[in-house]
Design a protein around this motif. Sequence first.
Motif, PDB file in Angstrom:
ATOM      1  N   LEU A   1       0.718  -1.316   0.136  1.00 44.96           N
ATOM      2  CA  LEU A   1      -0.178   0.059  -0.008  1.00 44.96           C
ATOM      3  C   LEU A   1       0.935   1.306  -0.008  1.00 44.96           C
ATOM      4  O   LEU A   1       0.540   2.210  -0.906  1.00 44.96           O
ATOM      5  CB  LEU A   1      -0.763  -0.090   1.362  1.00 44.96           C
ATOM      6  N   ALA A   2       1.969   1.237   0.838  1.00 41.61           N
ATOM      7  CA  ALA A   2       2.712   2.295   0.810  1.00 41.61           C
ATOM      8  C   ALA A   2       3.583   2.614  -0.428  1.00 41.61           C
ATOM      9  O   ALA A   2       3.686   3.746  -0.999  1.00 41.61           O
ATOM     10  CB  ALA A   2       3.973   2.285   1.735  1.00 41.61           C
ATOM     11  N   GLU A   3       3.815   1.579  -1.314  1.00 37.98           N
ATOM     12  CA  GLU A   3       4.366   1.628  -2.666  1.00 37.98           C
ATOM     13  C   GLU A   3       3.418   2.323  -3.500  1.00 37.98           C
ATOM     14  O   GLU A   3       3.614   3.185  -4.376  1.00 37.98           O
ATOM     15  CB  GLU A   3       4.964   0.159  -3.088  1.00 37.98           C
TER      16      GLU A   3
ATOM     17  N   VAL B   1      -6.703  11.236  -3.121  1.00 35.24           N
ATOM     18  CA  VAL B   1      -7.743  11.369  -2.314  1.00 35.24           C
ATOM     19  C   VAL B   1      -8.209  10.057  -1.501  1.00 35.24           C
ATOM     20  O   VAL B   1      -8.076   9.710  -0.420  1.00 35.24           O
ATOM     21  CB  VAL B   1      -8.500  12.435  -2.335  1.00 35.24           C
ATOM     22  N   ALA B   2      -8.414   9.050  -2.593  1.00 39.06           N
ATOM     23  CA  ALA B   2      -8.903   7.933  -2.385  1.00 39.06           C
ATOM     24  C   ALA B   2      -7.937   6.934  -1.860  1.00 39.06           C
ATOM     25  O   ALA B   2      -8.118   5.990  -1.003  1.00 39.06           O
ATOM     26  CB  ALA B   2      -9.630   7.174  -3.879  1.00 39.06           C
ATOM     27  N   MET B   3      -6.772   7.304  -2.141  1.00 35.68           N
ATOM     28  CA  MET B   3      -5.606   6.404  -1.610  1.00 35.68           C
ATOM     29  C   MET B   3      -5.195   6.727  -0.088  1.00 35.68           C
ATOM     30  O   MET B   3      -4.779   5.932   0.930  1.00 35.68           O
ATOM     31  CB  MET B   3      -4.268   6.596  -2.439  1.00 35.68           C
ATOM     32  N   LYS B   4      -5.481   8.027   0.255  1.00 33.54           N
ATOM     33  CA  LYS B   4      -5.300   8.582   1.390  1.00 33.54           C
ATOM     34  C   LYS B   4      -6.328   7.928   2.414  1.00 33.54           C
ATOM     35  O   LYS B   4      -6.170   7.454   3.670  1.00 33.54           O
ATOM     36  CB  LYS B   4      -5.318  10.043   1.663  1.00 33.54           C
ATOM     37  N   GLU B   5      -7.735   8.122   1.870  1.00 32.71           N
ATOM     38  CA  GLU B   5      -8.687   7.427   2.646  1.00 32.71           C
ATOM     39  C   GLU B   5      -8.470   5.716   2.798  1.00 32.71           C
ATOM     40  O   GLU B   5      -8.756   5.275   4.026  1.00 32.71           O
ATOM     41  CB  GLU B   5      -9.935   7.511   2.092  1.00 32.71           C
ATOM     42  N   LEU B   6      -7.959   5.212   1.957  1.00 32.66           N
ATOM     43  CA  LEU B   6      -7.423   3.664   2.003  1.00 32.66           C
ATOM     44  C   LEU B   6      -6.600   3.299   3.102  1.00 32.66           C
ATOM     45  O   LEU B   6      -6.683   2.596   3.924  1.00 32.66           O
ATOM     46  CB  LEU B   6      -7.108   3.425   0.578  1.00 32.66           C
ATOM     47  N   MET B   7      -5.328   4.211   3.034  1.00 30.46           N
ATOM     48  CA  MET B   7      -4.334   4.159   4.175  1.00 30.46           C
ATOM     49  C   MET B   7      -4.807   4.417   5.517  1.00 30.46           C
ATOM     50  O   MET B   7      -4.638   3.655   6.466  1.00 30.46           O
ATOM     51  CB  MET B   7      -3.355   5.159   3.717  1.00 30.46           C
TER      52      MET B   7
END
Length: 417
Positions: free
Chosen positions: A155-157, A375-381
């Motif tokens: 996920l970080a990658e 934005v979606a990736m931040k919410e996923l994290m």
Amino acid sequence: MTENNKQDQQVDGAIEAIQTPAETDSPSSDTTTAAETKAQPLSYNAVFASVSLGISLIALATSGWLYYQSTQSTLPKEIAMLVEAQTNLDNKIDTNTVNKAQLNQLVEQISRSEHTLQKQTEQFSAAQIQQDDKLTTLETKLNRISHTTKEDWKLAEAEYLIRLANQRLLLESDNSGAVTLLSNADDILNALEDPIVFATRKALAKDIQALKSLSQFDLEGAYLKLNALYDNVKSLPQREPSKEWQANVAEKVTTENSTIDTATGKIASVLGSFWQSIRSLVVINYHHKPITALLPPAQYQQLVTGIQLQLDIAQVALIKGEPVIYQQALSRVANATTEHFETQSNQVVSFLASLTTLQELNPAPELPMPRDSLVAMKELMKTWSQRGNDDVVTDSISSQVDMEDRTITPLEPGDKS
């Protein structure tokens, strides 16, 4: 002293007044002895009273004189004492004023010190709060690191690739590179096989499709084409006024020569060519347009330099992404080329064709930014980290329960306690 003399004279006058009646009454005492014997006690009392009154007056005058002398002698001392007391009082007042000013300064210093201490206390408290927050963050990070899995690194990658795609579009306007990076991030999320990544993959697919719908723009290729046009400006032929007429005449002469075979025709052709050569000395403007003569060498060099300068401006505008300046520079180059150079020449035609192709480019196309994906990736994290923290808490609770179960020993049937 004059008052004392007056008082002494008054006392002496009173004594003489007392003595004179006695002397005047002496003849009568000889005639009337019986009256004298009766009046003697009365006269003695009067004399005694007069003497006592005189002594009292003398004593009173003496005491008054002494009091006056005492008052006259002590008044300067009392004045000096009063002056000294006034001086001492003024000194004390001045001292008290100085002490009061010092006391006020001390009070101000104390208030300033208190204010400074209050500020320092607030700063220390704020620093302590920050340190507590940092410690809490570090503890959270340590907990995450200690419980980090392979999926967390993936996920970080993916988040890093999405951020890198945004940077490529903002700084370099690299459309194809951004599409590649977003596709790699989508592949990483697809490999997780977790339904929680569905919303993020949806946003990624939307951004990838929006970027693929744009036309490809080769910045380096356009820059190199402008550089090639810059080098070709010096080799472009100028427009000559009589070339078109000479070409038409040459075509007519060749057709006439092909049709004439006899000797008479040859003679006529020679005469005709001689006549055409004479006519070539005069140019007739059939289109009623002003004929521009060839430019002198200095003006021709200025023309070439001006066109090259406009091409340099177009290159800079292309790199900086200024479409207005880019189009203006290329339009100036096209106008100067069609006006001063031979448009029928192959070199000029190729030059104008390349210039037209470059004019169709947009140095600053509007690129869609993949912000929805970020934005979606931040919410996923966030969701993933919360789920990981819940798992960590659950594991810690379960481990504590296991430890408690291990420490509790089972009771035997015979143990009542």
